[in-house]
Design a protein around this motif. Structure first.
Motif, short mmCIF file in Angstrom:
data_model
loop_
_atom_site.label_atom_id
_atom_site.label_comp_id
_atom_site.label_asym_id
_atom_site.label_seq_id
_atom_site.Cartn_x
_atom_site.Cartn_y
_atom_site.Cartn_z
N GLN A 136 0.83 -1.21 0.00
CA GLN A 136 0.00 0.00 0.00
C GLN A 136 0.86 1.26 0.00
OE1 GLN A 136 -2.98 0.06 3.06
NE2 GLN A 136 -3.82 -1.94 2.50
N LEU A 137 1.97 1.23 0.74
CA LEU A 137 2.87 2.39 0.79
C LEU A 137 3.46 2.66 -0.59
CD1 LEU A 137 4.38 4.58 2.36
CD2 LEU A 137 6.02 2.83 3.11
N ALA A 138 3.95 1.61 -1.23
CA ALA A 138 4.53 1.77 -2.58
C ALA A 138 3.48 2.27 -3.58
CB ALA A 138 5.13 0.45 -3.04
N ASP A 139 2.29 1.69 -3.52
CA ASP A 139 1.22 2.08 -4.45
C ASP A 139 0.84 3.54 -4.26
OD1 ASP A 139 1.13 -0.42 -5.57
OD2 ASP A 139 -0.61 -1.11 -4.41
N ARG A 140 0.75 3.97 -3.00
CA ARG A 140 0.33 5.35 -2.73
C ARG A 140 1.37 6.34 -3.23
NH1 ARG A 140 -2.93 8.58 -3.39
NH2 ARG A 140 -3.60 10.14 -1.90
N ILE A 141 2.65 6.03 -3.01
CA ILE A 141 3.72 6.92 -3.48
C ILE A 141 3.71 6.98 -5.00
CG2 ILE A 141 6.23 7.25 -3.60
CD1 ILE A 141 6.28 5.87 -0.77
N ALA A 142 3.59 5.81 -5.64
CA ALA A 142 3.57 5.77 -7.11
C ALA A 142 2.39 6.57 -7.66
CB ALA A 142 3.49 4.31 -7.58
N THR A 143 1.22 6.44 -7.03
CA THR A 143 0.03 7.19 -7.48
C THR A 143 0.26 8.69 -7.38
OG1 THR A 143 -1.44 5.39 -6.81
CG2 THR A 143 -2.44 7.55 -7.07
N LEU A 144 0.80 9.13 -6.23
CA LEU A 144 1.04 10.56 -6.05
C LEU A 144 2.06 11.10 -7.04
CD1 LEU A 144 1.03 10.78 -2.13
CD2 LEU A 144 -0.62 11.83 -3.69
N LEU A 145 3.10 10.32 -7.30
CA LEU A 145 4.13 10.77 -8.24
C LEU A 145 3.55 10.92 -9.64
CD1 LEU A 145 7.19 8.63 -7.06
CD2 LEU A 145 6.89 11.10 -6.78
N ASN A 146 2.53 10.12 -9.95
CA ASN A 146 1.89 10.18 -11.27
C ASN A 146 0.79 11.23 -11.34
OD1 ASN A 146 3.46 8.15 -12.46
ND2 ASN A 146 2.16 6.54 -11.61
N GLU A 147 0.41 11.79 -10.16
CA GLU A 147 -0.69 12.77 -10.10
C GLU A 147 -0.22 14.05 -9.38
OE1 GLU A 147 -3.56 12.58 -11.46
OE2 GLU A 147 -3.63 10.47 -12.09
N PRO A 148 0.55 14.90 -10.06
CA PRO A 148 1.04 16.13 -9.42
C PRO A 148 -0.09 17.00 -8.85
CG PRO A 148 2.10 15.79 -11.54
CD PRO A 148 1.02 14.77 -11.43
N SER A 149 -1.26 16.96 -9.48
CA SER A 149 -2.37 17.78 -8.98
C SER A 149 -2.84 17.29 -7.61
CB SER A 149 -3.54 17.77 -9.97
OG SER A 149 -4.01 16.45 -10.15
N GLU A 150 -2.83 15.96 -7.39
CA GLU A 150 -3.23 15.41 -6.08
C GLU A 150 -2.17 15.75 -5.02
OE1 GLU A 150 -4.71 11.33 -3.86
OE2 GLU A 150 -4.18 11.24 -5.99
N MET A 151 -0.91 15.71 -5.42
CA MET A 151 0.16 16.10 -4.50
C MET A 151 -0.03 17.56 -4.07
SD MET A 151 3.63 14.32 -6.02
CE MET A 151 4.66 15.15 -4.82
N GLN A 152 -0.34 18.41 -5.02
CA GLN A 152 -0.55 19.83 -4.74
C GLN A 152 -1.76 20.03 -3.82
OE1 GLN A 152 1.45 22.23 -5.38
NE2 GLN A 152 0.18 23.95 -4.72
N SER A 153 -2.81 19.26 -4.07
CA SER A 153 -4.02 19.36 -3.25
C SER A 153 -3.74 18.97 -1.81
CB SER A 153 -5.11 18.45 -3.85
OG SER A 153 -6.23 18.41 -3.00
N MET A 154 -2.99 17.87 -1.60
CA MET A 154 -2.63 17.43 -0.24
C MET A 154 -1.74 18.46 0.44
SD MET A 154 -1.94 13.31 -0.58
CE MET A 154 -1.76 13.08 1.20
#
Length: 421
Positions: A377-395
């Motif tokens: 789950q940790l790896a998946d979440r990091i990979a998802t965030l790296l692929n979604e800069p807009s979600e990173m910005q939102s968080m």
């Protein structure tokens, strides 16, 4: 159990305390130094009559730092004495304040040791951070008319149940406190149930929200990543990790490397005595690892940077794109989630956050915190965030908003301290 019985048992336990110190000194040699201070012997020369602040270890020292700086600014004529219980806490206090504060270990909670310490320091006010409650120290202060404040106080349900088992010791001790400045209403109620005086309990919020980030620190982080030629490289940090957690973090990183082979993990164990063993673990996992303490530039082929230095955690957070806060994949209760949030980082943690339930709930509800339960789950979440800069910005924005909405606790606490002074 009442206080005399507690004191008797503490004296009888001294051989066990000495054995525990010796065992800790085998892993962390600094525990073998300055033992005399723990019995109020050979204390450094102190200017009497100021403010005494007790912060048990590193986390409390960092939380206390803005308050101590404010006290230095408001009361430049008063000496400030800062005590702790651990070598890492001592190193952190000396790194943050140097000679601008007086410093020693807090003696063990023996009446004669507490009395000797107070005779040396003679404070006009005592401020204890969070939940470090010592009946004899508090009683010796009360005997001398020294007001004692429990600042940034927190008390989990589990801790409250523990204190409730010793009501004859706990209730008189809490009644001797002049102010309990708690973080939340729920914690205020727990203190009241245990015997605190209602007029002395005040909800001020957590001063950890009043964290201010130096712009120069952010600029240094940008410069260092440029030197590493890692501006475009995905960098994540796992900070304040505990035994049993590093293996999970490294497994997650190995999984991440299968899809992002250029990813860099900054791994920062919570305790310095584990730096060497965690380095050996990284090597045994086949990960190319560089030690921060060596001062060498990270290379493109490096997969892990081991944060084996003291006093650099905020800077290491600033270097990363995503932050995982440790002590949470194992049942340790978590660590400070607000430091990475204040730096605008998306924050990840494990499910064990019982030391920070209120803060975690606020960050989670705002969308600033994601919880994971295992390496996959940790790896998946990091990979998802790296692929979604807009979600990173939102968080990132959500975390900064939570901090801004909760600031002001330090100002409220300082007003209370001014009244007692």
């Amino acid at each position: 159990m009442n206080r005399p019985l507690y004191t008797l048992l503490l004296h009888l336990a001294l051989p066990l305390i000495a054995l525990r110190l010796a065992l800790r000194a085998r892993k962390a040699p600094a525990y073998a130094r300055r033992i005399n201070e723990r019995f109020s012997l050979g204390l450094p020369t102190m200017q009497p009559g100021g403010i005494w602040v007790h912060a048990v270890s590193v986390g409390e020292s960092i939380a206390a730092a803005p308050m101590i700086r404010a006290l230095q600014s408001h009361y430049p004529e008063l000496p400030i004495t800062v005590t702790c219980m651990t070598p890492t806490g001592s190193e952190r206090i000396q790194a943050m304040f140097g000679n601008s504060v007086q410093h020693c270990y807090l003696p063990y909670d023996l009446p004669w040791a507490a009395a000797r310490f107070l005779e040396r320091v003679q404070p006009c006010l005592a401020v204890v951070m969070e939940t470090e409650l010592w009946p004899n120290h508090i009683h010796q202060c009360a005997k001398r008319g020294i007001p004692v404040v429990l600042a940034n106080a927190r008390l989990s349900e589990r801790s409250a149940r523990g204190y409730a088992r010793f009501a004859k010791l706990t209730a008189p001790m809490l009644a001797e406190l002049s102010l309990i400045a708690v973080q939340t209403q729920a914690e205020a109620q727990r203190f009241l149930t245990l015997g605190a005086r209602p007029e002395c309990v005040e909800v001020t919020g957590s001063i950890k929200f009043d964290l201010k980030i130096d712009a120069e620190l952010l600029q240094r982080a940008v410069e260092l990543r440029r030197q590493w030629q890692a501006e475009q490289r995905p960098v994540w940090i796992a900070a304040s990790t505990h035994a049993g957690e590093d293996e999970i973090v490294l497994a997650a990183h190995r999984q991440l490397l299968t899809t992002r082979p250029d990813a860099l993990l900054i791994l920062v164990p919570r305790h310095p005595e584990r730096f060497n063993s965690v380095h050996d673990l990284c090597i045994s996992e086949g990960l190319k690892t560089r030690r921060r303490s060596m001062g060498e530039a990270v290379q493109a082929s490096d997969e892990v940077l081991l944060g084996d230095t003291m006093g650099e955690l905020l800077f290491l957070y600033a270097l990363a794109d995503i932050a995982f806060v440790g002590g949470s994949l194992v049942a340790n209760g978590g660590h400070n989630l607000l430091e990475p949030a204040a730096l605008g980082k998306p924050v990840l943690s494990g499910p064990h956050l019982f030391n920070f339930l209120e803060i975690a709930a606020q960050l989670r509800d705002a969308g600033a915190l994601s919880e994971v339960e295992n390496a996959a789950q940790l790896a998946d979440r990091i990979a998802t965030l790296l692929n979604e800069p807009s979600e990173m910005q939102s968080m990132s924005q959500a975390g900064l908003s939570v901090l801004k909405a909760n600031q002001g606790a330090l100002e409220r606490l300082l007003k209370d301290l001014q009244r007692l002074l």
